[in-house]
Design an enzyme around this catalytic site. Structure first.
Site, PDB file in Angstrom:
ATOM      1  CG  ASN A 169      -1.982   1.355   1.485  1.00 54.89           C
ATOM      2  OD1 ASN A 169      -1.771   1.926   0.716  1.00 54.89           O
ATOM      3  ND2 ASN A 169      -2.623   1.402   2.341  1.00 54.89           N
ATOM      4  CB  THR A 201      -2.785  -1.582  -3.663  1.00 56.76           C
ATOM      5  OG1 THR A 201      -2.411  -0.703  -2.638  1.00 56.76           O
ATOM      6  CG2 THR A 201      -2.511  -3.085  -2.998  1.00 56.76           C
ATOM      7  CG  ASP A 228      -2.992  -2.627  12.629  1.00 56.50           C
ATOM      8  OD1 ASP A 228      -2.145  -3.299  12.408  1.00 56.50           O
ATOM      9  OD2 ASP A 228      -3.047  -1.258  13.364  1.00 56.50           O
TER      10      ASP A 228
HETATM   11  N1  LIG Z   1      -3.448   2.455  -3.290  1.00 54.36           N
HETATM   12  C1  LIG Z   1      -4.502   2.536  -2.338  1.00 54.36           C
HETATM   13  N2  LIG Z   1      -5.169   3.789  -2.345  1.00 54.36           N
HETATM   14  C2  LIG Z   1      -5.871   4.098  -1.101  1.00 54.36           C
HETATM   15  N3  LIG Z   1      -6.154   3.336  -0.050  1.00 54.36           N
HETATM   16  C3  LIG Z   1      -5.547   2.161  -0.239  1.00 54.36           C
HETATM   17  C4  LIG Z   1      -4.744   1.749  -1.265  1.00 54.36           C
HETATM   18  N4  LIG Z   1      -4.207   0.436  -1.053  1.00 54.36           N
HETATM   19  C5  LIG Z   1      -4.917   0.261   0.395  1.00 54.36           C
HETATM   20  N5  LIG Z   1      -5.651   1.104   0.698  1.00 54.36           N
HETATM   21  C6  LIG Z   1      -6.518   1.112   2.015  1.00 54.36           C
HETATM   22  O1  LIG Z   1      -5.804   2.044   2.558  1.00 54.36           O
HETATM   23  C7  LIG Z   1      -6.153   1.698   4.098  1.00 54.36           C
HETATM   24  C8  LIG Z   1      -5.330   2.031   5.161  1.00 54.36           C
HETATM   25  O2  LIG Z   1      -3.956   1.695   4.791  1.00 54.36           O
HETATM   26  P1  LIG Z   1      -2.927   1.060   5.937  1.00 54.36           P
HETATM   27  O3  LIG Z   1      -3.602   0.292   6.894  1.00 54.36           O
HETATM   28  O4  LIG Z   1      -1.702   0.573   5.201  1.00 54.36           O
HETATM   29  O5  LIG Z   1      -2.329   2.527   6.791  1.00 54.36           O
HETATM   30  P2  LIG Z   1      -2.756   3.141   7.941  1.00 54.36           P
HETATM   31  O6  LIG Z   1      -4.224   3.381   7.958  1.00 54.36           O
HETATM   32  O7  LIG Z   1      -1.960   4.575   7.890  1.00 54.36           O
HETATM   33  O8  LIG Z   1      -2.242   2.473   9.233  1.00 54.36           O
HETATM   34  P3  LIG Z   1      -2.885   1.706  10.452  1.00 54.36           P
HETATM   35  O9  LIG Z   1      -4.095   0.631   9.767  1.00 54.36           O
HETATM   36  O10 LIG Z   1      -1.798   0.654  11.056  1.00 54.36           O
HETATM   37  O11 LIG Z   1      -3.467   2.658  11.231  1.00 54.36           O
HETATM   38  C9  LIG Z   1      -6.426   0.351   4.191  1.00 54.36           C
HETATM   39  O12 LIG Z   1      -7.674   0.254   4.746  1.00 54.36           O
HETATM   40  C10 LIG Z   1      -6.358  -0.096   2.684  1.00 54.36           C
HETATM   41  O13 LIG Z   1      -7.483  -0.686   2.210  1.00 54.36           O
HETATM   42  C1  LIG Z   2      -3.203  11.211  27.730  1.00 51.94           C
HETATM   43  C2  LIG Z   2      -2.725   9.906  27.040  1.00 51.94           C
HETATM   44  C3  LIG Z   2      -3.565   9.038  26.629  1.00 51.94           C
HETATM   45  C4  LIG Z   2      -2.770   8.228  25.848  1.00 51.94           C
HETATM   46  C5  LIG Z   2      -3.911   7.079  25.309  1.00 51.94           C
HETATM   47  C6  LIG Z   2      -3.240   6.088  24.327  1.00 51.94           C
HETATM   48  C7  LIG Z   2      -3.855   4.787  24.083  1.00 51.94           C
HETATM   49  C8  LIG Z   2      -3.455   4.222  23.081  1.00 51.94           C
HETATM   50  C9  LIG Z   2      -4.107   2.813  22.789  1.00 51.94           C
HETATM   51  C10 LIG Z   2      -3.811   2.445  21.461  1.00 51.94           C
HETATM   52  C11 LIG Z   2      -4.517   0.972  21.137  1.00 51.94           C
HETATM   53  C12 LIG Z   2      -4.553   0.790  19.817  1.00 51.94           C
HETATM   54  C13 LIG Z   2      -5.515  -0.274  19.308  1.00 51.94           C
HETATM   55  C14 LIG Z   2      -5.399  -0.824  17.964  1.00 51.94           C
HETATM   56  C15 LIG Z   2      -6.221  -0.314  16.897  1.00 51.94           C
HETATM   57  C16 LIG Z   2      -5.979  -0.833  15.663  1.00 51.94           C
HETATM   58  O1  LIG Z   2      -6.857  -1.904  15.246  1.00 51.94           O
HETATM   59  C17 LIG Z   2      -6.364   0.545  14.666  1.00 51.94           C
HETATM   60  C18 LIG Z   2      -6.019   0.204  13.082  1.00 51.94           C
HETATM   61  O2  LIG Z   2      -4.636   0.503  13.391  1.00 51.94           O
HETATM   62  N1  LIG Z   2      -5.836   1.645  15.389  1.00 51.94           N
HETATM   63  C19 LIG Z   2      -6.784   2.568  15.780  1.00 51.94           C
HETATM   64  O3  LIG Z   2      -7.972   2.735  15.899  1.00 51.94           O
HETATM   65  C20 LIG Z   2      -6.067   3.940  16.275  1.00 51.94           C
HETATM   66  C21 LIG Z   2      -6.287   3.852  17.630  1.00 51.94           C
HETATM   67  C22 LIG Z   2      -5.490   5.413  18.197  1.00 51.94           C
HETATM   68  C23 LIG Z   2      -6.248   5.847  19.554  1.00 51.94           C
HETATM   69  C24 LIG Z   2      -5.216   7.008  19.931  1.00 51.94           C
END
Ligand SMILES: Nc1ncnc2c1ncn2[C@@H]1O[C@H](COP(=O)(O)OP(=O)(O)OP(=O)(O)O)[C@@H](O)[C@H]1O
Ligand SMILES: CCCCCCCCCCCCC/C=C/[C@@H](O)[C@H](CO)NC(=O)CCCCC
Ligand SMILES: [Ca+2]
Length: 574
Positions: A169, A201, A228
């Site tokens: 991605n 992608t 994720d």
């Molecule tokens: N080429 C693309 N253009 C736009 N969106 C895409 C593309 N390829 C994948 N995606 C979508 O982008 C979304 C987010 O991607 P990714 O999980 O890699 O990054 P993120 O959201 O920054 O990280 P995290 O999920 O760890 O918070 C995914 O749900 C995926 O479906």
């Molecule tokens: C004052 C200090 C307070 C700090 C609190 C920090 C707590 C952080 C907990 C983070 C838990 C992450 C759980 C994971 C979720 C992932 O499936 C999801 C996709 O990447 N991320 C979020 O939803 C992103 C979620 C981000 C939330 C901040």
């Protein structure tokens, strides 16, 4: 530089591939070596290991084996030594001597030399892995080739991926996915002789759709480069493809799903990288690439989410309503901010302090030994996950793919909640190193259901801060945690609508509790955050599927203390 003697002698002494049992050891003439070998074989983790002794002084090994062996061991007493299990050797290659000799002037004057390099995993701090190498020199070409051949045969015995399908991605996280793959991962795959088909992608769901079309049997695994969300896409593609090929209807919440045996490797390049961090212990592309190369395998629980007999999504990390749902919804509008969007939206959502009313019903997970309040966490080779694996195998033997009627009791809880979080794994990530539920297991067939009831802003802040430190986040009167195998949620708004559809006032979203004007309770629904993606429905039915899929990972390893102490015991013996 290291020089070697004949493979058979060296490997015999060090308990490597030629001999796993003490009785087959034949080198009786080397008493000291024998004694050392017997003691080494008593150490954990040394089975099938080759021992690479790094020695600052260089010598050519003579033909007299006895002297040679004792010399090696004696000269190692005060020098650096390391042992590498064969399962952690990445590759063996003949060394380009022209390059090496240019760097080491003194060898140029000598007779023709031959050399080979062993690339192996070097374990560093905080579960970080690096590719290290050691070069062995030799005057005898035949001997050198014999060694290369012996080590290559040893590597062939390992079951490792040879052909991988890679999805990148380019827009995940800080938009570095392509660069990370090309600079850090592709060179390692090529060193390990892994062939790849790489797709960058072009849109969301591109990877998922592609997985329904490709000849999947051609590959030993699928790699996703991203966060994720990207992992979730690939997982949906693989699980969905598997069910389609087996004629399983994903819309049936009770359908026993078919396990997905093709492993997924995650090269972290996203914003949270929670799945990678919780299964490897660090979010680091090189470490993940090395786990893939070694062919590690970690089963993973997956939960299915349904609404009214319609399949919505699968989840492996966080399924969160209230706080985490609202953070996600707000942050989606701020994607341009990159990973910072979560900090911004997190702060904003914290200030809004909305709580939501609804009913949760769940079935406690009685099959598993653990509890969410355990002090021990899930680690490599976890006995609780192994026990669930055995149960699963027995259940399959008994019922095959037939669905087993589940008569177990349901518990019902009604209330006002700031957050409802269901996690299949700890959800550790760089923001929260021990995660939302530190004792959750990767593969025990259960999820931890965390209910954060309405409380003051200050108390909620105390709760959130405990995600970032060592204190127990469940030690609050307003937080309850249950280990469950399935649950359902219906918001109060939906319950009211279903019981009294004519009351139009209740359908107005965004209003606050009319009965108590000072109350923070939001009449509107929150949204579910499903592994970082929003779900359209607030009423959901969730079921954990034990070990539905596998990753190229081995879970988080115990601290390296044990490995280090093994190594120092070997050093003591020498
Ligand atoms: N080429 C693309 N253009 C736009 N969106 C895409 C593309 N390829 C994948 N995606 C979508 O982008 C979304 C987010 O991607 P990714 O999980 O890699 O990054 P993120 O959201 O920054 O990280 P995290 O999920 O760890 O918070 C995914 O749900 C995926 O479906
Ligand atoms: C004052 C200090 C307070 C700090 C609190 C920090 C707590 C952080 C907990 C983070 C838990 C992450 C759980 C994971 C979720 C992932 O499936 C999801 C996709 O990447 N991320 C979020 O939803 C992103 C979620 C981000 C939330 C901040
Ligand atoms: Ca679990």
């Amino acid at each position: 530089m290291l020089f070697l003697h004949k493979p058979a002698t060296y490997l015999g002494i060090t308990n490597s591939f030629c001999s796993h049992s003490a009785t087959r050891f034949t080198c009786t003439s080397f008493e000291k070596a024998c004694a050392i070998r017997y003691q080494i074989s008593g150490l954990r983790g040394t089975e099938g290991a080759i021992f690479l002794f790094q020695n600052r002084c260089s010598w050519i090994l003579a033909s007299c084996k006895k002297v040679l062996i004792l010399t090696i061991f004696r000269s190692c007493v005060h020098t650096e030594s390391c042992f590498v299990p064969t399962s952690e050797i990445i590759a063996v290659e003949e060394t380009d001597l022209n390059k090496k000799q240019r760097n080491s002037g003194k060898w140029q004057k000598m007779a023709k030399l031959h050399a080979f390099t062993v690339y192996y995993v070097k374990k560093a701090q905080n579960h970080r892995w690096r590719c290290s190498d050691v070069t062995f020199w030799c005057v005898d070409e035949q001997l050198c080739n014999q060694w290369i051949q012996a080590l290559k045969e040893l590597l062939e015995l390992q079951t490792r991926p040879k052909q991988l399908l890679v999805y990148i991605n380019p827009y995940g996280g800080k938009r570095q996915g392509k660069r990370i793959y090309e600079q850090k991962v592709a060179p390692l795959f090529s060193l390990a002789s892994i062939s790849t088909d790489v797709f960058v992608t072009e849109r969301a769901n591109h990877a998922k759709d592609n997985l329904f079309e490709v000849n999947i049997n051609k590959y030993d695994g699928v790699v996703c480069v991203g966060g994720d969300g990207m992992f979730s896409e690939v997982m949906h593609g693989l699980i969905g493809r598997m069910q389609k090929d087996s004629g399983i209807d994903q819309n049936n919440p009770k359908a026993p799903l078919v396990q997905c045996n093709i492993r997924i490797g995650i090269i972290p390049a996203g914003s949270t990288d929670c799945v990678c961090y919780s299964t490897v212990g660090i979010s680091d592309p090189v470490t993940s690439a090395l786990h893939i190369i070694l062919g590690d395998s970690q089963p993973l629980d997956v939960s299915s989410v349904h609404h009214n007999n319609t399949f919505l999504k699968y989840t492996v990390s966080l399924l969160g309503y209230g706080f985490y749902g609202d953070v996600l919804k707000d942050s989606e509008k701020k994607r341009w901010m990159g990973p910072m969007r979560y900090d911004y939206s997190g702060f904003k959502t914290f200030l809004s302090h909305h709580c939501y009313e609804g009913t949760i019903s769940f079935q406690p997970a009685k099959h598993t030994l653990g509890s969410p309040r355990d002090k021990d966490s899930c680690r490599t080779g976890c006995h609780i996950c192994r026990q669930s694996e055995q149960q699963l195998a027995e259940q399959r033997k008994k019922c095959g793919l037939k669905h087993e009627e589940d008569e177990e009791e349901w518990k019902v809880i009604k209330g006002k909640f700031l957050a409802i979080n269901a996690v299949n794994m700890s959800c550790a990530c760089p923001r929260s190193p021990k995660g939302l539920s530190p004792a959750a297991h990767l593969a025990d067939g259960s999820a931890d259901l965390i209910l954060v009831r309405k409380c003051s802003r200050f108390d909620f802040l105390r709760y959130l801060v405990r995600h970032t430190n060592q204190d127990d986040q469940f030690d609050f009167s307003f937080v309850d945690v249950y280990r469950v195998k399935s649950f359902q949620f219906t918001s109060k708004l939906l319950e009211d609508n279903e019981s009294d559809v004519t009351d139009i006032g209740k359908k107005h979203f965004g209003q606050f509790c009319r009965d108590h004007p000072a109350c923070c309770c939001n009449i509107a629904n929150s949204t579910w955050n499903c592994d970082g993606e929003t779900l359209d429905s607030s009423a959901i039915e969730v079921r954990v599927h034990c070990q539905l899929m596998k990753l190229f990972a081995r879970g988080i390893e115990e601290n390296h203390k044990e490995a280090v102490s093994n190594q120092s015991r070997v050093e003591q013996l020498l």
